[in-house]
Design an enzyme around this catalytic site. Structure first.
Site, PDB file in Angstrom:
ATOM      1  N   ASN A  41     -16.402 130.189 -58.932  1.00  0.00           N
ATOM      2  CA  ASN A  41     -16.615 129.212 -57.851  1.00  0.00           C
ATOM      3  C   ASN A  41     -16.123 129.867 -56.561  1.00  0.00           C
ATOM      4  O   ASN A  41     -15.637 131.012 -56.577  1.00  0.00           O
ATOM      5  CB  ASN A  41     -15.874 127.902 -58.142  1.00  0.00           C
ATOM      6  CG  ASN A  41     -16.301 126.790 -57.196  1.00  0.00           C
ATOM      7  OD1 ASN A  41     -17.498 126.571 -56.978  1.00  0.00           O
ATOM      8  ND2 ASN A  41     -15.352 126.096 -56.584  1.00  0.00           N
ATOM      9  N   LYS A  42     -16.257 129.168 -55.457  1.00  0.00           N
ATOM     10  CA  LYS A  42     -15.909 129.710 -54.143  1.00  0.00           C
ATOM     11  C   LYS A  42     -14.540 130.378 -54.146  1.00  0.00           C
ATOM     12  O   LYS A  42     -13.595 129.870 -54.739  1.00  0.00           O
ATOM     13  CB  LYS A  42     -15.945 128.564 -53.129  1.00  0.00           C
ATOM     14  CG  LYS A  42     -15.607 128.936 -51.704  1.00  0.00           C
ATOM     15  CD  LYS A  42     -16.412 130.082 -51.165  1.00  0.00           C
ATOM     16  CE  LYS A  42     -17.893 129.857 -51.220  1.00  0.00           C
ATOM     17  NZ  LYS A  42     -18.672 131.106 -50.995  1.00  0.00           N
ATOM     18  N   ARG A  89     -29.317 135.493 -54.020  1.00  0.00           N
ATOM     19  CA  ARG A  89     -27.851 135.486 -54.184  1.00  0.00           C
ATOM     20  C   ARG A  89     -27.580 135.682 -55.677  1.00  0.00           C
ATOM     21  O   ARG A  89     -28.274 135.082 -56.508  1.00  0.00           O
ATOM     22  CB  ARG A  89     -27.222 134.179 -53.682  1.00  0.00           C
ATOM     23  CG  ARG A  89     -27.319 134.007 -52.164  1.00  0.00           C
ATOM     24  CD  ARG A  89     -26.512 132.812 -51.695  1.00  0.00           C
ATOM     25  NE  ARG A  89     -25.081 133.095 -51.609  1.00  0.00           N
ATOM     26  CZ  ARG A  89     -24.147 132.163 -51.404  1.00  0.00           C
ATOM     27  NH1 ARG A  89     -24.488 130.890 -51.303  1.00  0.00           N
ATOM     28  NH2 ARG A  89     -22.872 132.488 -51.311  1.00  0.00           N
ATOM     29  N   ARG A 123     -27.248 126.183 -49.336  1.00  0.00           N
ATOM     30  CA  ARG A 123     -26.204 126.792 -50.161  1.00  0.00           C
ATOM     31  C   ARG A 123     -25.747 125.782 -51.212  1.00  0.00           C
ATOM     32  O   ARG A 123     -26.192 124.645 -51.208  1.00  0.00           O
ATOM     33  CB  ARG A 123     -25.025 127.284 -49.286  1.00  0.00           C
ATOM     34  CG  ARG A 123     -24.713 126.328 -48.190  1.00  0.00           C
ATOM     35  CD  ARG A 123     -23.326 125.812 -48.015  1.00  0.00           C
ATOM     36  NE  ARG A 123     -22.496 125.705 -49.146  1.00  0.00           N
ATOM     37  CZ  ARG A 123     -22.243 124.555 -49.764  1.00  0.00           C
ATOM     38  NH1 ARG A 123     -22.808 123.418 -49.402  1.00  0.00           N
ATOM     39  NH2 ARG A 123     -21.418 124.510 -50.784  1.00  0.00           N
ATOM     40  N   GLY A 124     -24.816 126.237 -52.069  1.00  0.00           N
ATOM     41  CA  GLY A 124     -24.390 125.383 -53.171  1.00  0.00           C
ATOM     42  C   GLY A 124     -25.278 125.702 -54.369  1.00  0.00           C
ATOM     43  O   GLY A 124     -26.515 125.765 -54.239  1.00  0.00           O
ATOM     44  N   ALA A 125     -24.649 125.932 -55.513  1.00  0.00           N
ATOM     45  CA  ALA A 125     -25.375 126.463 -56.667  1.00  0.00           C
ATOM     46  C   ALA A 125     -26.625 125.648 -57.052  1.00  0.00           C
ATOM     47  O   ALA A 125     -27.737 126.185 -57.101  1.00  0.00           O
ATOM     48  CB  ALA A 125     -24.421 126.608 -57.841  1.00  0.00           C
ATOM     49  N   ASP A 178     -20.264 127.835 -59.833  1.00  0.00           N
ATOM     50  CA  ASP A 178     -21.506 128.583 -59.580  1.00  0.00           C
ATOM     51  C   ASP A 178     -22.077 129.215 -60.839  1.00  0.00           C
ATOM     52  O   ASP A 178     -23.276 129.490 -60.911  1.00  0.00           O
ATOM     53  CB  ASP A 178     -21.275 129.656 -58.512  1.00  0.00           C
ATOM     54  CG  ASP A 178     -21.140 128.993 -57.155  1.00  0.00           C
ATOM     55  OD1 ASP A 178     -20.047 128.487 -56.853  1.00  0.00           O
ATOM     56  OD2 ASP A 178     -22.148 128.932 -56.429  1.00  0.00           O
ATOM     57  N   GLN A 185     -16.697 125.973 -45.578  1.00  0.00           N
ATOM     58  CA  GLN A 185     -17.530 124.919 -46.164  1.00  0.00           C
ATOM     59  C   GLN A 185     -16.743 123.607 -46.317  1.00  0.00           C
ATOM     60  O   GLN A 185     -17.325 122.530 -46.287  1.00  0.00           O
ATOM     61  CB  GLN A 185     -18.060 125.348 -47.538  1.00  0.00           C
ATOM     62  CG  GLN A 185     -19.145 126.409 -47.498  1.00  0.00           C
ATOM     63  CD  GLN A 185     -18.600 127.811 -47.597  1.00  0.00           C
ATOM     64  OE1 GLN A 185     -17.455 128.067 -47.220  1.00  0.00           O
ATOM     65  NE2 GLN A 185     -19.397 128.745 -48.096  1.00  0.00           N
TER      66      GLN A 185
END
Ligand code: MRU
Length: 337
Positions: free
Chosen positions: A238-239, A86, A49-51, A228, A187
């Site tokens: 973003n998150k 995603r 995960r993570g852009a 992201d 996270q």
């Protein structure tokens, strides 16, 4: 494939593996990354995960398949499936488009491997540059709040927002970090706390709802978050929970910085309104790890990301430079392209 020895990715010869982030912080389990279809699952489940990292991992997975002898039609299907795994982080589509262009130019396995390795190396270099540029903003003794995980687990290098903290710590600036837990998938609590512990950076974990109290007490001097997708006008996704922090930062006069490699910038996206926001399953909010605490059948809203307008940004840190908020809103990003 060349040797890669990162925090979240490792490769050598025919081997390519990704660290299963759903198992952190307790156990370090490595998953095979060489099969693109399995990689689609790793990305959807957030094992990877993570852009920036999902773009790099997907690229290395396609390169592995090409090295193993997958034909052009199969590689094209893999690229298309990974691209859709995603929707919000543009880095995934960006990386897949680069590989598709190699195929379209008649490239074979060797060219695909070279391109995937370049995508990896560029991200490592971007993180290093971002870390230095961002650390120049940080004063001694700052108390920095971060949300989600924008570290070595989210990139191929030292991280974006956490890369800045990494470099500020290495410069001896005595930084302390407030780590937002980051509901619903934690996270912050699971990953950022793990990374900061490994780096020896002092941190304190808080639940997301505690951030307001910290700001009000004057205990946050700066906010650093990842991104992201950054739209042409500087709005960024973003998150989920990042927007709340941005509003708090503005209300308390605290500098707020998204920090991201240029691969996160989407100049084709005019504004935050056009950013696709991933909606995730209800069970992530109803409970965790197989335990449900909400009433069965409770209605759930579970967007994985939110959008923060450029008007709340003090400055954006990328490897191409630090862009002031006013300049962002005035379309300054396009001039860095
Ligand atoms: O759903 P996730 O864990 O992939 O979300 C990650 C984030 O929102 C990060 O902050 C973002 O990708 C930046 S990572 C350098």
């Amino acid at each position: 494939m060349k040797r890669i020895d990162g925090v979240a990715l490792r490769a050598e010869g025919k081997r390519f593996e990704v660290l299963d982030q759903t198992r952190l912080p307790d156990v370090e389990v490595w998953l095979d990354g060489t099969a693109p279809e399995a990689m689609v699952g790793h990305i959807r489940r957030l094992s990877v995960r993570g852009a920036p990292l999902i773009g790099v991992a997907a690229a290395l997975s396609v390169a592995s398949a090409a090295e193993r002898g997958d034909g052009e039609a199969s590689l094209r299907t893999s690229i298309a499936r990974l691209r859709e795994a995603r929707p919000t982080a543009v880095n995934l589509a960006w990386a897949m488009d680069r590989l598709r262009a190699v195929l379209e130019a008649g490239g074979g396995a060797a060219e695909l491997v070279r391109e995937a390795e370049a995508i990896h190396d560029e991200d490592v270099a971007a993180c290093d540059r971002i870390g230095e540029l961002g650390a120049d903003l940080v004063q001694r003794g700052e108390q920095i709040l971060t949300h989600c995980n924008a570290g070595a687990l989210a990139t191929a290098g030292i991280g974006s927002a956490l890369g800045v903290i990494h470099r500020a710590h290495a410069r001896g600036l005595d930084v302390q970090v407030w780590v937002d837990e980051t509901r619903p998938l934690l996270q912050g609590a699971r990953l950022t706390a793990w990374e900061l512990g490994r780096l020896g950076v002092p941190y304190t974990l808080v639940t997301d709802g505690m951030a307001g109290t910290l700001f009000r007490a004057g205990k946050v001097t700066r906010v650093l978050v990842g991104a992201d997708r950054i739209a042409r006008n500087g709005d960024f996704a973003n998150k989920i929970g990042t927007y709340t922090v941005a509003v708090l930062a503005r209300a308390h006069g605290v500098p707020f910085h998204p920090v991201a490699p240029w691969s996160t910038v989407d100049l084709n996206c005019p504004s935050g309104e056009a950013i696709p926001v991933e909606q995730r399953a209800a069970d992530e909010v109803l409970g965790a790890k197989g335990v449900r605490w909400a009433p069965a059948g409770a209605r759930v809203f579970n967007p994985a990301f939110d959008v923060t307008p450029a008007s709340l940004v003090t400055s954006l840190v990328t490897e191409r430079g630090v862009v002031e908020g006013a300049w962002l809103s005035a379309g300054g990003l396009a001039r860095l392209a």
